[in-house]
Every structure is written in C-alpha cells, then in structure tokens.
Write a protein that holds these residues in place. Sequence first.
Motif, PDB file in Angstrom:
ATOM      1  N   GLU A 193      -3.469  -9.157   8.433  1.00 31.95           N
ATOM      2  CA  GLU A 193      -2.066  -9.666   7.943  1.00 31.95           C
ATOM      3  C   GLU A 193      -0.838  -8.574   8.223  1.00 31.95           C
ATOM      4  OE1 GLU A 193      -1.420 -11.970   4.586  1.00 31.95           O
ATOM      5  OE2 GLU A 193      -3.479 -12.848   4.714  1.00 31.95           O
ATOM      6  N   THR A 194       0.406  -8.750   8.178  1.00 32.27           N
ATOM      7  CA  THR A 194       1.511  -7.716   8.295  1.00 32.27           C
ATOM      8  C   THR A 194       2.264  -7.787   7.079  1.00 32.27           C
ATOM      9  OG1 THR A 194       2.886  -9.422   9.377  1.00 32.27           O
ATOM     10  CG2 THR A 194       1.448  -8.148  10.859  1.00 32.27           C
ATOM     11  N   GLY A 195       2.883  -6.914   6.904  1.00 31.26           N
ATOM     12  CA  GLY A 195       3.401  -6.628   5.572  1.00 31.26           C
ATOM     13  C   GLY A 195       3.477  -5.051   5.275  1.00 31.26           C
ATOM     14  N   GLU A 196       3.888  -5.108   4.160  1.00 24.83           N
ATOM     15  CA  GLU A 196       3.949  -3.663   3.341  1.00 24.83           C
ATOM     16  C   GLU A 196       3.232  -3.577   2.123  1.00 24.83           C
ATOM     17  OE1 GLU A 196       8.084  -2.280   3.025  1.00 24.83           O
ATOM     18  OE2 GLU A 196       8.406  -2.473   5.130  1.00 24.83           O
ATOM     19  N   PHE A 197       2.886  -2.377   1.834  1.00 21.67           N
ATOM     20  CA  PHE A 197       2.151  -2.219   0.543  1.00 21.67           C
ATOM     21  C   PHE A 197       3.059  -2.579  -0.468  1.00 21.67           C
ATOM     22  CE2 PHE A 197       1.081   0.043  -3.463  1.00 21.67           C
ATOM     23  CZ  PHE A 197      -0.574  -0.027  -3.357  1.00 21.67           C
ATOM     24  N   TYR A 198       2.458  -3.030  -1.549  1.00 31.20           N
ATOM     25  CA  TYR A 198       3.189  -3.670  -2.813  1.00 31.20           C
ATOM     26  C   TYR A 198       2.160  -3.359  -4.092  1.00 31.20           C
ATOM     27  CZ  TYR A 198       5.362  -6.192  -6.419  1.00 31.20           C
ATOM     28  OH  TYR A 198       5.829  -6.601  -7.773  1.00 31.20           O
ATOM     29  N   GLY A 199       2.789  -2.817  -5.006  1.00 25.25           N
ATOM     30  CA  GLY A 199       1.946  -2.734  -6.353  1.00 25.25           C
ATOM     31  C   GLY A 199       1.856  -1.407  -6.714  1.00 25.25           C
ATOM     32  N   MET A 200       1.241  -1.154  -7.786  1.00 27.62           N
ATOM     33  CA  MET A 200       0.904   0.432  -8.524  1.00 27.62           C
ATOM     34  C   MET A 200       0.210   1.109  -7.406  1.00 27.62           C
ATOM     35  SD  MET A 200       2.279   0.129 -11.376  1.00 27.62           S
ATOM     36  CE  MET A 200       1.720   1.424 -12.465  1.00 27.62           C
ATOM     37  N   VAL A 201      -0.003   2.500  -7.393  1.00 23.86           N
ATOM     38  CA  VAL A 201      -0.657   3.250  -6.404  1.00 23.86           C
ATOM     39  C   VAL A 201      -2.058   3.175  -6.814  1.00 23.86           C
ATOM     40  CG1 VAL A 201      -0.660   5.293  -8.164  1.00 23.86           C
ATOM     41  CG2 VAL A 201      -0.829   5.624  -5.834  1.00 23.86           C
ATOM     42  N   PHE A 202      -2.781   2.478  -7.789  1.00 18.78           N
ATOM     43  CA  PHE A 202      -4.035   2.335  -7.961  1.00 18.78           C
ATOM     44  C   PHE A 202      -4.322   0.650  -8.029  1.00 18.78           C
ATOM     45  CE2 PHE A 202      -1.857   3.177 -12.188  1.00 18.78           C
ATOM     46  CZ  PHE A 202      -1.772   1.969 -12.719  1.00 18.78           C
ATOM     47  N   GLN A 203      -3.650  -0.009  -7.138  1.00 15.74           N
ATOM     48  CA  GLN A 203      -3.756  -1.650  -7.208  1.00 15.74           C
ATOM     49  C   GLN A 203      -4.948  -2.080  -6.757  1.00 15.74           C
ATOM     50  OE1 GLN A 203      -1.093  -2.551  -8.657  1.00 15.74           O
ATOM     51  NE2 GLN A 203      -1.005  -4.870  -8.321  1.00 15.74           N
ATOM     52  N   ASP A 204      -5.517  -1.173  -5.889  1.00 14.52           N
ATOM     53  CA  ASP A 204      -6.850  -1.489  -5.136  1.00 14.52           C
ATOM     54  C   ASP A 204      -8.000  -1.696  -6.243  1.00 14.52           C
ATOM     55  OD1 ASP A 204      -5.674  -0.997  -2.700  1.00 14.52           O
ATOM     56  OD2 ASP A 204      -6.905   0.776  -1.956  1.00 14.52           O
ATOM     57  N   SER A 205      -7.891  -0.832  -7.204  1.00 19.23           N
ATOM     58  CA  SER A 205      -8.863  -0.925  -8.282  1.00 19.23           C
ATOM     59  C   SER A 205      -8.905  -2.226  -9.067  1.00 19.23           C
ATOM     60  CB  SER A 205      -8.663   0.186  -9.231  1.00 19.23           C
ATOM     61  OG  SER A 205      -7.359  -0.098 -10.064  1.00 19.23           O
TER      62      SER A 205
END
Lengths: 653, 653
Positions: free
Chosen positions: A63-75
């Motif tokens: 998909e396209t777009g920008e990162f959003y969220g906390m720096v640790f959102q992946d967790s």
Amino acid sequence: MTISISRPISLKDVHITDDFWSSYIRLVREVVVPYQWEALNDRVEGAAPSHAMKNFKIAAGLETGEFYGMVFQDSDVSKWLEAVGYLLETGGDPELERLADEVIDIIDKAQQKDGYLNTYFTLKEPDSRWTNLAECHELYCAGHFIEAAIAYYKATGKRKVLDVACRLGDCIDQVFGSGPDKLNGYDGHQEIELALVKLYNVTQEDRYLRLSQFFLDERGKEPSFYEMEYHRRSMKVHFPMLDIVHDRAYSQAHVPIREQQTAEGHAVRAVYMCTGMADVGAATGDAELLEACRRLWKNIVNKRMYITGAIGSMEHGESFSLDYDLPNDTAYAETCASIGLIFFAQRMLQIEPKSEYADVMEQALYNTVISGMSRDGKRFFYVNPLEVWPEAIGKNHNVNHVKAERQGWFGCACCPPNISRLLASLGQYIYNIQGRTVYANLYIGNQATVDIEDQQVKITAESQFPWDGLVRFQIDAEKEIDFTLALRIPSWSKDAKLVVQGETISLLEVCKNGYAYIHRKWQPGDHIELLLPMSVNRMTGHPNVRANIGKVALQRGPLVYCLEEADNGPSLHQVFLERRQENAYEIAFEAELLGGLQTITVPAKRIDSNGWGEHLYRANMETFMKQDTLKFIPYYAWANRGYGEMTVWVKEE
Amino acid sequence: MTISISRPISLKDVHITDDFWSSYIRLVREVVVPYQWEALNDRVEGAAPSHAMKNFKIAAGLETGEFYGMVFQDSDVSKWLEAVGYLLETGGDPELERLADEVIDIIDKAQQKDGYLNTYFTLKEPDSRWTNLAECHELYCAGHFIEAAIAYYKATGKRKVLDVACRLGDCIDQVFGSGPDKLNGYDGHQEIELALVKLYNVTQEDRYLRLSQFFLDERGKEPSFYEMEYHRRSMKVHFPMLDIVHDRAYSQAHVPIREQQTAEGHAVRAVYMCTGMADVGAATGDAELLEACRRLWKNIVNKRMYITGAIGSMEHGESFSLDYDLPNDTAYAETCASIGLIFFAQRMLQIEPKSEYADVMEQALYNTVISGMSRDGKRFFYVNPLEVWPEAIGKNHNVNHVKAERQGWFGCACCPPNISRLLASLGQYIYNIQGRTVYANLYIGNQATVDIEDQQVKITAESQFPWDGLVRFQIDAEKEIDFTLALRIPSWSKDAKLVVQGETISLLEVCKNGYAYIHRKWQPGDHIELLLPMSVNRMTGHPNVRANIGKVALQRGPLVYCLEEADNGPSLHQVFLERRQENAYEIAFEAELLGGLQTITVPAKRIDSNGWGEHLYRANMETFMKQDTLKFIPYYAWANRGYGEMTVWVKEE
C-alpha cells in the motif's frame, strides 16, 4: 558451563480445564484477540487509529502512505501474533491461522534485504537506523517480533516466520557487538535480551545467546552509550517530555547490571531485563549474573512490591521509587510490570525450584494481572492502585494517572495485548519438568501430558481454585512409572495436608524450599489429594512500609481482597476492622456477583461523624464509632460496577 | 454604599516589645533585608544573579545591557522597598532611607513617559506591552510597586515614590476598562486589585477603586480574555511548561469571581484575589462581593487548610485540590500562600470582628509563616509540608518539591521577601479600631498609641506568648476615657479568664463572635489580665480528611507541635500516642534549644519490629509495641538541626 534447569511442559501438552481460568482464556480467544485485530486494522469505531498493520503494508510495498503511530507501533502486531501462536498451540483455528499467515507474508515483505525490520525507521527515517537506541525501541520491537515468531513457529511448525526472525537476529548481530566496527550499544527498553535467548533455545545458534549477553553486559557501562549516540545525532530527542538520555536509572543504565543492588527505574524495563539476565544466567551458568538476579528479586519482593504483586510505586517514569515506599493511592502498579514480574519469577523457578518464585507468580496473576481486564474482556487497567478516591482524580494531580474505571484501549496499548499473550500461554506456568521430577507450581485445573524420559504420563489436576483449596491429582501412565512429583505448598497456606493414595504424608518430611517432593513408583490411576486450607489471612505490611502501618489487608488463598463503595458506601477511610476477629469472617459464594465470586463479610466499626460540625480541626474530641458490617470482594473484580471508592488496606482499631 | 469597617492602627504607633517577635523582626532588619539588597545587586557569592536592580538601571538609562531574570523580576525590588518602608516607619535608619531614595530615583527614571513601569517589557519587548496578561505579570509587578510606594510614602512622607505609583496607576487606568477602546482584561496573577485599593485609600481617588473593581469583575467572564489575547499574539506562550491560558482555574478565571463556590487553583493567587475582593467589598459595601468572600473563606478554612494555617494541597500548579484533600507529605503549603491568607483574614476582620479571622491569622503566623524562615534568618522554606521522609525526596517524584532543609534563596524568590514585608509590618495586625472600639486581635507584646476620636490612649500589652497565656494590658490616657476594648478569645483556649481592675468578668456576658467587649470609663493606669490557659490540645481532623484519620496533632496555645527525628529517632510512622493521656504531658522550656522554646514530652508506644524478618507481608502477625517517650517541638522550629524526619500528625493507639 551450563546449569541444570527445569523447563515448562509444552503448551500444547497442557489443557486447562479450570473454570476460573478457562473463562479468561476464552475471553482472550473470543473477545480480546479479535478486537485487537480490528484495532490493528483501524476498524474500531470511535477509537484512535492504530495504523499498525497499515505501516507494515506500506513498508511491504503493498500500500502507499506514511508511517503513523508510536515509534514502537510494530510491537502491537507482534504481541497479537504471539497471542495467536499460543491460541493455535492450545486449540486449532484455521481462520485465525490464515489471518496470521497473511500477516506473516506482509511482515516478510516488509523486512529489508539485510534482515532489518522496523516500519518506523524504514518508512520515516531510513537513514537513522540505530541512531537513537535510548528512545526509539528498535531492539524492543525486534524482541517482540522474535517472541511472536517463536510462538507461531512452535504452534504451527511453519518456518517462514522463524526465518524472518533469524534474519532479523542476524542483522542485529551484524550491527551490534564489541569492537570498533560494531555498535557497542543497547536498547532503551529491554526485551531483545530475553527474546534472543528464546531464539537461541529454538535454533541452538550460539550467536543469539552471545548477543543477548552482550546487550546485558553493555548496559550501564561508562562512558554512557546514550550520551555518545545523543551527541552523534546532534542531540536530537524523540520524547522531549522525558529525559531518557540523562536519566539513566530510568532504563537501568546507571550502573552495570551486575553491580545493581536495587530495582530502579521503569518497572517493566527492569523486570524484562531481569528475565533476560536469568535466561542468560541459566544458559551460561554465569554465577555472578544469577546472583545479581537473586539480589534484584529479593529487593523487589522484600522491599518494593505491593501485596497484589504489583510493582512501580510512582507515575513519574512508571517507576520504582525507594525501599518500602508503597503508597496505595498514587501507585503506578502497571499491569505489564506484573506480567514482567511473572516472566522473571518463571525463569527463577526454572533455575531453582523454590516456592517463593511461584508464590509471587501466583500473587501477581490472581490479583494485578486479572485486575487489568474487565470481566467482559473489553476494558483494561494500565494502572492498578490499591486505594482509590475517585473524586480526587482530575483534581489532585498526583492521582491523575489513576482511573476509577477500566478504559477501552490505550493510545499506548501495551497492557491489553500483554494480558492476552500471558493468558493464552498460561499452561506454560503450571508445571516445570527436570529429569524425572515434575514440579506443580500453580493449582490451575488441567490435564497435562508429560514425557518423563521415554514414557508418557498423564497428570490430571482438579481444583476449585481460587475458591477452595482442595486439589486432586491423578496420575495415569500405561504402566508403572518411577518419578517425583513436587507440589508447591503456597506461603498463604497453613496446615496444608497431603494424602497420597489414601496415605497422609508428613509435609515436614518431604518439603524442601516450599515444594513437597513425592517420589514414588506411580501406578496408573494413583491419586493425590492436596488440601490447602483457605482461611482468611489478615495480612500486615512490614513496619517500614509507611502507607500500611495500623492497617491490614484480607487475603484468602491467593486472592487479595478489597472493599468497594458499591458494597460498603463511600468514605472507606472511616472504617476499621476490630483487632481480633479470627472466627468472625463469613465467606459466601455469590454466583450472581461479578461472574461468581466469594465474598468475605465481617463486623467492623465506622466513624460516626454526626455532630462533628463544620470545623476542620477540633480539640480533644472523642471519635465516636458505630457498629457496621463490611463486605470484601477479591481485588481483581473491583471497578466492574461503576465509579466508586476502593481500598485494599483497612485500618485496624 | 460604604460599610463601617475597622482599621489597623498606624504602624508607627505600635511598638512591638514582645521577645518572641522582636527577635524575628530584628532578623528582618539586620539580616534578611540587607541580604536581599545584596542579592538584588548581584553581590551574593555563589548565588545566581538576580539582576533586578540592574534591570531598573538599564531601563533608567543609567547603565547598558540587557534584561535578565524572570518576567516578574521587578517585584523583588518592590517587595524589598515595601519592607524597607515598614522598617523605616517603626524605626529610623538614615542609611537605609538613603538607599531607598536612590532606588526610587532609579525607578522614577525607569518609568516611561506615559507612566508605564516594567523593565521586562521596556527592555525586552517594548512593542508587546499588555499582550500576555495571562502569563507575564505586568499588573502583578505594578501592584507590588504600588504597595511598596505606599509603605515608603507613609513611613517618610516623601511623595516622589507615590507620584510614580499614581502615574503607573493612571497609565493602567488609561489602558484597561470597559468599552471598545480599552483592554477588557485582567492579570494572570492577582495583586493589582488589592494594591489599587490601597492607592485609593491613600489618595482618595475613586478611579483606582473602580479600576480594582473592574479587574475583579472581568475575571472569569466569557469569552475567555486569556484565549482572545492568546490568539491576538499568534499563540505565543511564555511558560510552555504550564498551561495558564487554558487552565483557567489555575488563576481563578474559570468562572466570574462572584460565582466561585470553592477556592481553586494557585493558592497565592486565590488569597491575593480574595484580599482584593474584601477590600473592594469593604470600600463599596457590595454585599454580593462580600458574600463571595465569606463563601471562599469558609471553603478554605473549613475544607482546604492545614492545621498549620498552610494552604495548597499539591505541587502541581501550587494549588488547591479538592475539599478535605490535605495530604501531609505531598503538600505544597507555600509560605507566601499563608501570608496571603493572613492578608485575607485581616481584611475580613476589618469587615466583621469575628475571632475566626484572627484565629486563622494567628495560626498561619505562628506556624507556617515562621516555619518559612530559619532561626538565623538566612534560610527559607518555600514549601511547608506536615510530614517529611527525607529519604524519599529525590526518589519519589511526588515529594520532589519538598525540602528537608531550608534553602538559601530561590531562583523565583517570592517567599523570603514576603516574610520580610509581613514581619516588618506585623504591628498592623495586632489592633483594629473602629470609632470608640479597639479590637485586640493578636497577643503580641506591644505598646500602642491609639487615637480614640480626639483623645490619645496608650495601650500596653505584656505577655510571654506563645509560651504562656497570661496577657496584661494597661490603659493610660491623660484623663478618664470612655471606650470599648474588645479582646479576642482564641478558639484554642478553654476556660479563659478575664480580670479588669481586679474584678473577674464573665466572658459569657461580654463575648460576641469570639471577642470579649469591655466597655468602661478607663482611668489612667487601669489594668486587665486576660488568662488564656495553654493546656495541650489534642487536635483531630474532620473525619473527611483522609490523611489524618486515626491521628492526632498536639497544639498548645497557637503553636502546632511536631515530632522530629533529632529528638525521637527515625521511623516516626511507627510511633503511637495512647488514647487518653490528658495529664501526661510534660511541658518544659528549653532555653538552649533552637532559640529557646517549650517542648512537650509524653509517654508513647512504638512498634517493635524486631523479629519481623525480611518478608514484606505476613499473615496474622501480632504487632508488638514497646513503651517509648516522645518529645514534641513547635512546628515552626523544625528543620533547624540537619536532615531528618518530621511529622505533625501522630497515630493514636
């Protein structure tokens, strides 16, 4: 040198049958994990978007777009995947497995060619990888992903996710280590350390264990790594409201870990670190490291832990404060910190089978952890205070972090998925096995299959825990088998009774470090009855604990009790228990109350403030008391009936 | 409509002879004010420069350089000058007067052509005058200067400084007011309101009174003035760590002042505002405004005041929190706030002679205010907690604002000069006069000269306050004189005895609102003996005060007592007073202790923690007590013997 340690039984071999816990685990499977999936995909109406799955899809080029969220959102995605792994290991669910496989495909695509995996840096600051370890959680996220990968791999046997994890581990191993060509750093939030030992245990690749040990030993060295990287990145700061770079104790980086005498700083970080230390100590036999574990353990449980198994005395830094400082109303007592304490306890128990570790595990589990979730699995506590005056919240800033009612989900949503992954893997905490000895740590009803060397043994445990202290074990094997069953005798139980095949066993003769060792040639169908009388324990705190002097808390079995306004009206600071009332407790199971629970009713006194008048202070006033009756409920069940006062510790008259 | 109010006797006509207070006032004259002068001129070695005098010199064109310091730095000079005014009124000092005249010359030169006076804006942001009332203290500084000018003018009769003040007042009057061509705003820190009424009283210029009333009535109106000026200045913020613009309750701007039901926000601002409200109410007879004063007064003293006369329950915002929330250890209890409460009490007492106002005045004065200064006048408390565990400071963030030892001077040095100006003007608080009635509010030894209509009367009061409750008055006039002497009967005194010229007077017959009215034709040399027995009062807090349930505080006369580690060892949370021990108090004057004071010694119990072991929680433990003796000292004298624990409230067994 490695040391001999016990190991949990595989999750798939422990089937929880216990009424109390089955309902929680069902909530995780049917409510929490599905809800979390919706949240990760931004489909929860009214909730702030998580964007966590979207970040991975963008990083994967889907998909396209920008990162959003906390720096640790992946967790957040990793914790979900980890819980899914455990759920699949304990009960097939093809649809859930399909979803997880899709997520794994996306993560695989989001992984960079060199093994790097972190959507924040990949999408937002690709040139700044590994430049802000103190604040940016890259290794923390990596650790959570590794834990998830292992859980999923163990459940399904599918290697793809494990391969992603190994590539990530190798990428980190390339970057970090001693020597001038490597980065001599460590993460601001411990997690990678324990994850790498798990990866080592699964893969038997020594480099993961060495890397974990490296991270542990770098922490707290001089000169400060945080300071050095801070200057290298021209003093850019990610969380300007915190001072992570300079407040080194916050992330336990104030002195080398082997020299730390007390548990300091952010409580979750501290216990995750201790877990990793114990793991490395167990794997390497590093006596100094294990001694540091024991020292920090003792400091926590003897000086810095609430009676509910909660830790973290203050909101500032979500941190430990000082020995014996355990304020009840301003406590932080984060759910995640108690979960981390359970991890630490589990590891210590593997290293040395002493009931004190299992006692604390049980204490945290039956009180703070399940206090963290509402009885319908939809609302959560981050903070678990032991005393709440709801009116003060929002008015006295010192209690503004406290909520009098559980919240839907959080901006920083660490606690709910942490509860999920713990409860989904609860079977791992019940037994440990070492050679021909099986340790029963928790009396959660279950059916387990244990391989004792070459022979399969079925152990069935039945109990009405935590309401009744009778536990029945049945041992079934195809033929007679010689092994030791070691049963924990909880510290809350006095006059425990043990009957093996009708024969009463003297606990004094068979007990060691709080475990009763029953060594026997077991015949198929052999029975054990363990009776742990659940009388009401009137608990007092160490005289050095200022907050609890002159107060008592009621505990029955593993459950700490509390008073709620819903049962006892407001102004709970005005009630007093009489000093001696051993036989006055009335225990009743109330099936309709909060999912069914036992209450304790007891005569008490209450200040009669009629006639006091409006003056704030009066001279030589006699305090008038009136007779009253108080009803206690288990602490975990508080705050399910609206807004009201609560207290665990009650004054004694 | 104006109402009939009592007025203080002129400062020059009250000569304090009291041992206890003379030594404090001497400290102000000999130590505090000279030290402050050095500080204002950046001549204190090791201290951060104040730059306050330098700012004025630069603004006056006498020196070059840039403004330095807080936005309200000017007020430090004004508070110094105000104290100097009072000192000159009570005792000539040509050198001090010469210094003050120099300062006034400089201030005069620093005043702008239009009357504006503020070195921060003049030097730093000349185009931004009056653009950030919420945060930038322009009117606050103006108010302090006006108070100083009046004090100096009254002492010396020199008009120059008063002229500067009037020009400043006129400048403000030009800028502020109703209507589209004026600024409809008010200051973020109240002070101008009470200062303008003083200016009105001195000059009899109605416009100052109207302007004060305008400022009071604008506060809290919708739409928010703070919000409007914030947008006008493109949302520039001066104190980014605070949120003064939006947290309107912080500066009591959340609702119009006449509608405020409770004392909210920053405690100093609140009581300065109330003082101004009472002043305007007294001058205009505005019944609604006076009713609001009474309501806020009652809310403070009946629900939000510490037993030491301290206010402000929390560090956040240095603020009130909620009714009955009076934590002892995390209290803010700022010295300046108690001084402001004394101002408010004094004004209310002028409006209605009720002893409750003087009681609180005395309570704040004898406890919190003088706790604010060390026995040598060199060190100061900003924060006056009622319980201190020094080890926790720096470790538990909730008590980080607390100091266990007085500090030299502060970056924001509001408290020390506030103590100076209060003590230097203490004579103003002793008597009020209204027509032919003289009210004696405080039993500070003094010789006063009172003009009762046309006749001069000398009143001499002798006492050993606060150590002994016998007060002897002598009335001297040239000839017989008919007037009423109204003596306050303090609420702490039971069985007070009043003897006039040898004749015992029944208090029941002559008392009204806590004052004993002695109406008589006084002969020269007439004597009164007022005996206020100072037994030890065992104080309890209202049952709604959570922090004090099960505890008592000892008070003797106006003095609240405390336990200190220096006398009683550490772990003061482990001591208990026995429930009934009326006759067990041993009172002793210890001349060598802390400048000489009376101690209270009493048998007590202490937890014997031997044998407790290392466990943090234990079941069904009996708490063992050992016999002990506790020694209490007056609260004001705490923290003069090094670092240690202190507590005012002690558990009762």
